[in-house]
Design an enzyme around this catalytic site. Structure first.
Site, PDB file in Angstrom:
ATOM      1  CG  ASP A   1      -2.839  32.985 -35.024  1.00 41.15           C
ATOM      2  OD1 ASP A   1      -1.885  32.931 -35.826  1.00 41.15           O
ATOM      3  OD2 ASP A   1      -3.780  33.795 -35.142  1.00 41.15           O
TER       4      ASP A   1
ATOM      5  CG  HIS B   1      -0.822  35.327 -38.208  1.00 40.57           C
ATOM      6  ND1 HIS B   1      -1.946  34.979 -37.503  1.00 40.57           N
ATOM      7  CD2 HIS B   1      -1.206  36.297 -39.066  1.00 40.57           C
ATOM      8  CE1 HIS B   1      -2.972  35.692 -37.930  1.00 40.57           C
ATOM      9  NE2 HIS B   1      -2.552  36.502 -38.879  1.00 40.57           N
TER      10      HIS B   1
ATOM     11  CG  ASN C   1      -7.091  41.067 -43.925  1.00 35.56           C
ATOM     12  OD1 ASN C   1      -7.678  41.834 -43.172  1.00 35.56           O
ATOM     13  ND2 ASN C   1      -6.272  40.131 -43.492  1.00 35.56           N
TER      14      ASN C   1
ATOM     15  CB  SER D   1      -4.622  39.028 -38.293  1.00 33.86           C
ATOM     16  OG  SER D   1      -4.915  37.883 -39.024  1.00 33.86           O
TER      17      SER D   1
END
Length: 525
Positions: free
Chosen positions: A136, A169, A255, A324
């Site tokens: 990530d 994130h 998304n 996520s």
């Protein structure tokens, strides 16, 4: 273009976030309290008189050294006062159930109902075992949840602020997996997980390097809460290598539901467990992509997450949304189940996590939530699927020597082995084809017979075939009988020397998984 999979744009998410620190814990309906046994301590000087009476009323010893006995609840109300009055016991106490020092009992204030939705409140996770590698935007290793957390391994330098829009994130995703039960903030689904980290802030190359580093560090679970809007052969190769090495790859579905559900990679790739997001009412969210590549779902709407303190002084957001955050819940749960069931290989774990899901409306598989909601207790208890041999084997380059791998996959028949039988399964999206190498001696025929549990087809291909993904004159024969009918192909080698041919088992339906048995027999002509 690479995307980290938020449910809404980061700026809007921050503006809408609730104030962190509000206590919002799952509630439970109180159950009737059953009568408890009573513990009594016998006066040593009166033991000869007291013990026969205790035994006669069903009491059992707890500690002979301390003179402690357990009197059943049915006998205690009348017996214990009489023993006390007679001076035969020193003290008595109601027996108690210990309150477990579990992962949800440490006082972390941001525990939310998502833990109960996936059954994390009905089982206690193990200590560290199978690793979860989060690839990530980097983890803030100074965060209060992670600064002193054991079993936290950075595989490269973590720089979560390298790209401002992605500042929080990686930390948020990691907290869903493995935030510890420490009385601070929140608790991840697998608090004691062996957590490995790879900062992939710079794009596709970093993601590929991270998958490679994760698989080389040992077979485990790899979490990819990110996506690309174009296919990449290199990304697919990295996924296939990791899966061949024994790892389980989990990816967020994306998304863009309101933008028409565009294709996302790696979530569309075979052998990637693709995760949708659900709301607090177990319904698919307004943003979670709808696609037949969805495998199962997990909560992803208004989830509390950890964020770097440089992003939010408190270190937490109380309401983040996106697939996520659904994907790492499944990643952590998968590592938990794998640690508890170490005998499983990754092909078994892949299907176990799907097939043990709690079905959500409408009944059966659907493109919103796949097989349903992640259910950890079910996955811990359900019968394991059989191993699926030789995966990945979707095409010729994955099974021949010097294709993706230096060594060829073992041939089912070979010189000296003239017959073989194998059981496996295909899936229309996750495992659409199984290609096998088959030795056919000179001027002889191999008869391949497929006995399926669903709609599966069978093909035979010539030795010079480079791909079975498109029809060509290399395809020698095809049998595509409907439903569960047996398919048979005959592969004839008219040459003067033996050669390796290919048999291709193909999922015949648009969706669904099917087991099959493939039998090969070498004939004389």
């Amino acid at each position: 273009m690479r995307k980290l999979l938020y449910g809404v744009p980061a700026a809007a998410l921050v503006a809408a976030a609730a104030v962190v620190g509000a206590r919002d814990t799952p509630t439970a309906t109180a159950a009737p309290v059953a009568p408890r046994a009573t513990l009594v301590q016998v006066d040593r000087s009166a033991a000869s008189a007291a013990l026969p009476i205790l035994r006669r009323h069903g009491a059992s010893p707890v500690s002979k050294r301390l003179g402690v006995w357990r009197v059943p609840a049915r006998s205690a109300p009348m017996l214990v006062p009489r023993l006390k009055q007679a001076g035969l016991i020193l003290t008595s106490e109601t027996d108690m159930l210990a309150r477990p020092a579990g992962h949800l009992g440490a006082g972390d204030p941001l525990i939310r109902p998502w833990l109960t939705a996936v059954g994390a409140d009905r089982a206690e996770p193990p200590g560290p075992g199978r690793a979860v590698t989060v690839i990530d935007s980097g983890l803030d290793l100074t965060h209060p949840e992670f600064a002193n957390r054991p079993n936290t391994v950075a595989l490269n330098e973590q720089r979560p602020g390298r790209r401002d829009a992605e500042l929080y994130h990686g930390t948020a995703v990691s907290s869903m997996v493995a935030a510890p039960a420490n009385g601070i903030g929140l608790v991840g689904v697998y608090p004691q997980a062996l957590l490995k980290l790879w900062d992939a802030s710079l794009g596709l190359g970093d993601v590929i390097a991270g998958i490679d580093a994760a698989s080389q560090s040992g077979a485990g679970v790899i979490n990819l809460s990110l996506g690309f809007d174009r296919p990449s052969r290199l990304l697919e190769d990295a996924v296939n290598r990791a899966f061949a090495g024994g790892s389980l790859i989990v990816a967020a579905a994306g998304n863009e539901r309101e933008e028409g559900n565009p294709v996302e990679y790696p979530s569309y790739l075979p052998h990637v467990l693709t995760i949708a997001a659900t709301s607090q009412s177990d319904a698919v969210t307004s943003f979670s992509n709808r696609t037949n590549y969805i495998d199962l779902a997990a909560p992803g709407d208004r989830i509390p997450v950890a964020v770097p303190t440089s992003f939010r002084e408190s270190g937490f957001l109380a309401a983040a949304s996106g697939t996520s955050f659904s994907a790492p819940i499944v990643s952590g749960a998968s590592a938990w189940v794998w640690t508890a069931r170490p005998e499983l290989d990754n092909t078994q774990l892949f299907d176990l996590m799907r097939f043990s899901a709690r079905d959500l409306p409408p009944s059966g598989f659907d493109p919103d939530t796949g097989f349903g909601m992640l259910d950890i207790p079910n996955a811990l208890a359900a019968a394991a699927p059989a191993p699926d041999p030789q995966e990945p084997n979707e095409d010729i380059r994955l099974v021949r020597a010097n294709g993706l791998f230096a060594a060829a996959k073992p041939a089912l028949t070979r010189p000296g082995v003239m017959s073989a039988s194998l059981s496996a399964r295909v899936d229309a999206k996750e495992d659409p084809r199984d290609v096998y190498r088959v030795w056919v001696p000179a001027r002889r025929t191999v008869v391949a017979t497929l006995t399926p549990a669903g709609n599966v087809d069978l093909e035979g291909w010539a030795p010079a075939t480079t791909t079975v993904a498109r029809v060509s004159n290399r395809r020698l024969q095809r049998s595509a009988r409907a439903g569960r009918a047996t398919d048979t192909v005959r592969i004839r080698n008219a040459a003067r020397s033996g050669a390796y041919y290919y048999v291709n088992v193909v999922a015949g339906g648009a969706t669904g998984s099917s087991a099959y048995t493939l039998t090969l027999v070498t004939g004389s002509s």
